[in-house]
Scaffold this active site. Structure first.
Site: not given
Length: 363
Positions: A101, A175, A199
């Site tokens: 990511w 993040d 999530k």
């Protein structure tokens, strides 16, 4: 109703209590005669939903008053562009590469800023975290980007770095998509945090941004108005039509989290779940996890069968035991169990029981 245990990395399992309440409200929210999906985002009904959701989230995450909470769209991937569009001022952005990511993030940011890789764990195949003492931070960086939980590789930052102690005056951008609300955030060390809701907080479609007020008002001229943090903040996240139903569901999740005892209580649960699952893997002769002990993710647990010819049989048996979505990401293979807040300890215990049973018959 007995439902299977869903270990999907995202969109992920949500609390059954939340789904039940949403189902009951589907046709008529609180006597309004409307589904939330049918409401005007400027009507008093949805405004009340929005305001309560924002207040509950600020309380849950203990967000200080000098931070704005924005409800946006586009997911974490869009934020990889929106962040530099808002705070890079076309200058230098330092990136700490910790997995897939953060790699995506730095590649996207190159379109809008001068990216400097201050540290990377690529040589370790993303199984360890670079020691902050070794980071090569830029003197003129506009921000430092850190993905604090890598969903694919299962690497998690356990303590946020103190950039000032490392000699940097830049704000830290995190993040926290895949572990938001699973553990407290030290906001004294953060300038901006972002994450997709799908999530740990709700369904896909909602993106959370928590940004320090002094970072507002610096967007590049090319930044679209709908992605300009100051414009979004000034319009209470309603410059454009927000993802109303996703905000509503996230609000129900926030209420559920408060009933569970808040983030502190969830952290204790998450520790217990992770210890149970990692313990079973580490004691096994069939399964292995390659992540260093000091940075194993509590949320995303990748593991591999030493005999990969058994992968299909393992997944088939898991489904027969009511254990879903255990296949690892296509880029790394193997297996992955995502054990977010909504996953009960009973689900992790069921997985551990299956791991042990499968090993007895196939090990």
């Amino acid at each position: 109703m007995n439902r299977p245990f869903n270990f999907s990395a995202g969109p992920a399992a949500m609390p059954q209590e939340v789904l039940t309440e949403a189902a009951a409200d589907m046709l008529d929210w609180h006597g309004s005669g409307m589904s939330v999906m049918e409401m005007s985002h400027r009507g008093k009904e949805f405004i009340s939903i929005y305001e309560q959701a924002q207040a509950d989230l600020r309380e849950l995450l203990a967000v200080p008053d000098h931070f704005k909470i924005l409800f946006m769209q586009g997911g974490g991937l869009a934020e990889n562009a929106i962040v530099p569009l808002n705070i890079s001022r076309a200058g230098v952005a330092d990136f700490i590469v910790t997995g897939s990511w953060s790699q995506k993030s730095e590649k996207e940011a190159r379109k809008y800023a001068s990216v400097h890789i201050a540290a990377s764990n690529e040589a370790d195949k993303h199984t360890r975290l670079p020691d902050p003492a070794t980071w090569q931070l830029s003197a003129d960086a506009r921000y430092v980007h850190l993905c604090t939980n890598e969903t694919i590789h299962g690497v998690e930052v356990q303590t946020l770095p103190d950039l000032k102690a490392l000699g940097s005056q830049a704000p830290l951008v995190i993040d926290f998509s895949s572990h938001v609300a699973s553990r407290p955030v030290d906001w004294s060390r953060v300038g901006l945090a972002f994450g997709g809701a799908q999530k740990n907080l709700g369904p896909a479609g909602l993106t959370l941004v928590v940004v320090r007020e002094d970072l507002l008002g610096h967007a590049l001229p090319v930044c679209p108005s709908a992605f300009n943090y100051k414009v979004v903040a000034d319009n209470q996240s309603m410059y454009n039509t927000p993802p109303t139903y996703s905000i509503y569901i996230a609000g129900l999740v926030f209420k559920w989290l408060k009933k569970q005892g808040g983030v502190a209580a969830m952290e204790l649960r998450n520790k217990a779940k992770a210890e149970l699952l990692y313990g079973a893997i580490d004691q096994s002769q069939l399964y292995q996890n390659n992540v260093a002990l000091n940075c194993r993710s509590r949320m995303n647990v990748p593991f591999f069968l030493r005999n990969e010819s058994l992968n299909d049989a393992f997944l088939l048996g898991a489904r027969e035991h009511g254990l879903l979505q255990l296949k690892g990401h296509k880029s790394v293979g193997g297996m992955r169990a995502s054990i977010y807040n909504a996953m009960p300890l009973e689900g992790v215990q069921a997985l551990v029981n299956y791991l042990q049973e499968f090993e007895k018959t196939h090990g």
